[in-house]
Write a protein that holds these residues in place. Structure first.
Motif, PDB file in Angstrom:
ATOM      1  N   ASP A 193      -4.820   4.668  -4.072  1.00 41.58           N
ATOM      2  CA  ASP A 193      -4.279   3.991  -3.143  1.00 41.58           C
ATOM      3  C   ASP A 193      -4.771   2.705  -4.361  1.00 41.58           C
ATOM      4  OD1 ASP A 193      -2.846   1.920  -2.719  1.00 41.58           O
ATOM      5  OD2 ASP A 193      -2.678   2.572  -0.350  1.00 41.58           O
ATOM      6  N   ILE A 221       0.014  -5.065   1.790  1.00 41.92           N
ATOM      7  CA  ILE A 221      -1.995  -5.090   2.031  1.00 41.92           C
ATOM      8  C   ILE A 221      -2.782  -6.286   2.032  1.00 41.92           C
ATOM      9  CG2 ILE A 221      -3.906  -5.220  -0.210  1.00 41.92           C
ATOM     10  CD1 ILE A 221      -2.337  -3.269  -2.042  1.00 41.92           C
ATOM     11  N   THR A 226     -11.591   0.539   2.495  1.00 42.80           N
ATOM     12  CA  THR A 226     -11.915   0.760   0.917  1.00 42.80           C
ATOM     13  C   THR A 226     -11.976   2.221   0.715  1.00 42.80           C
ATOM     14  OG1 THR A 226     -13.003  -1.651   0.959  1.00 42.80           O
ATOM     15  CG2 THR A 226     -13.736   0.243  -1.076  1.00 42.80           C
ATOM     16  N   SER A 244       1.123  -1.173  -0.156  1.00 44.64           N
ATOM     17  CA  SER A 244       0.308  -0.281   0.162  1.00 44.64           C
ATOM     18  C   SER A 244       0.573   1.572   0.117  1.00 44.64           C
ATOM     19  CB  SER A 244      -0.746  -0.442   1.345  1.00 44.64           C
ATOM     20  OG  SER A 244      -1.471   1.415   1.461  1.00 44.64           O
ATOM     21  N   LEU A 266      -3.955  -1.205  -3.447  1.00 49.69           N
ATOM     22  CA  LEU A 266      -5.429  -1.589  -2.178  1.00 49.69           C
ATOM     23  C   LEU A 266      -6.301  -1.626  -2.432  1.00 49.69           C
ATOM     24  CD1 LEU A 266      -5.408  -2.134   0.972  1.00 49.69           C
ATOM     25  CD2 LEU A 266      -5.510   0.273   1.375  1.00 49.69           C
ATOM     26  N   ALA A 282      -8.558   4.114   0.814  1.00 50.83           N
ATOM     27  CA  ALA A 282      -8.458   3.804  -0.406  1.00 50.83           C
ATOM     28  C   ALA A 282      -8.022   5.002  -1.307  1.00 50.83           C
ATOM     29  CB  ALA A 282      -7.777   2.454  -0.472  1.00 50.83           C
TER      30      ALA A 282
END
Length: 328
Positions: free
Chosen positions: A292, A95, A284, A88, A295, A287
């Motif tokens: 990201d 991850i 989530t 990540s 990720l 991210a």
């Protein structure tokens, strides 16, 4: 286990690798064809504008962004077969380690919400079906329509407003208090108080869905000839409802249990974000907000695996209840 059921399960399991390959390709393409520049998203535009071209190229080389798309995909998939989901950019960690760290919180919330929704739906359907068309039937059925139509974030905000802000009974964020009271029972009580609101917000719409299918299925079952025959034999209504009608109403209900798993996992993104719940859903969201991509890809693939396993278990349960589906 008989051969027909074993063959059915084998065919369903053999489909899983093909599904995962398709999901991985689609997810990878969607993420990397996004117009958002990962370097800008990660460092911010003001910092990137101050970076030299050499520094930007160095970062992209480190992240593998200068490689052709198919090279990046095959490199990623080869690492994936070794259990390596990548690293990540946000957390600077593998991850898979981050997912394993956050997964228990999401499973805890989902199982509580799922379990409570199932139990309440069964109890409500059994109560209502013996009073079909009455006042209780109308109240519960209309309430279930409202819960099903309302978005989960709206239900969550209403629950926070009533039980946290106005009444002050329950906490509106986190999984445990910052200063947990000493003692096992005090800690247990603290955890229960924290999960009530997010589990209720996540489970209410699923309760409405389960209740609707089970009530409809029970309503059809009690009109069948074998129920009339059972009544003619003098069997009491409770035994007829639970042992005969309810058992034969489970087929569509079991199917809905499996199909609801994707909703449960996707819904946790909103609920965990609202309640600051430290699980996969909030991870989530973070991210996505910080772009990201690696990720996000890892989370999407991992969530897809959970959904596929959930659907597989539902199909196996369906095949056990109704042997005819093993040959389809």
């Amino acid at each position: 286990m008989d051969q027909a059921l074993l063959g059915y399960i084998s065919r369903r399991v053999l489909q899983i690798p093909l599904l995962l390959v398709g999901i991985s390709i689609l997810t990878f393409l969607l993420m990397f064809l996004s117009p958002v520049d990962p370097v800008v998203a990660h460092f911010g535009l003001p910092i990137v504008q101050k970076m030299s071209d050499e520094d930007i190229m160095k970062v992209k080389d480190e992240w593998g962004l200068n490689e052709p798309l198919h090279v990046r995909y095959f490199s990623w998939i080869s690492h994936l077969f070794q259990g390596d989901f990548g690293r990540s950019h946000i957390y600077k960690r593998p991850i898979i380690d981050i997912i394993i760290e956050k997964l228990p919180a999401t499973l805890y919330l989902s199982f509580v919400a799922y379990g409570v929704a199932i139990v309440l739906a069964i109890l409500a359907a059994l109560i209502v079906i013996s009073r079909e068309g009455g006042l209780i039937d109308r109240i519960i059925t209309n309430t279930s329509f409202l819960l099903y139509a309302a978005p989960s974030f709206f239900i969550a905000l209403i629950l926070i407003l009533v039980f946290s802000v106005w009444l002050g009974w329950l906490p509106s964020s986190r999984m445990v208090s910052i200063s947990v009271p000493p003692g096992f029972f005090a800690e247990l009580a603290d955890r229960i108080r924290h999960i009530i609101l997010p589990a209720a917000a996540l489970g209410m719409s699923h309760f409405a869905l389960f209740y609707g299918y089970l009530r409809s299925s029970l309503s059809e079952s009690i009109k069948q000839d074998y129920i009339i025959t059972a009544r003619a034999k003098g069997i009491d209504e409770r035994t007829i409802l639970i042992r005969h009608a309810f058992r034969n109403s489970l087929l569509p209900f079991v199917t809905q249990l499996g199909l609801a798993i994707p909703w449960l996992i996707s819904g946790s993104v909103v609920i965990e974000t609202i309640f600051a719940w430290p699980g996969i859903g909030r991870l989530t969201y973070d991210a996505a907000m910080k772009s990201d991509f690696m990720l996000l890809i890892g989370l999407t693939l991992f969530t897809s695996i959970l959904v596929i396993i959930g659907n597989l278990l539902a199909d196996i349960a369906y095949a056990i209840i109704d042997p005819r589906v093993r040959y389809e």
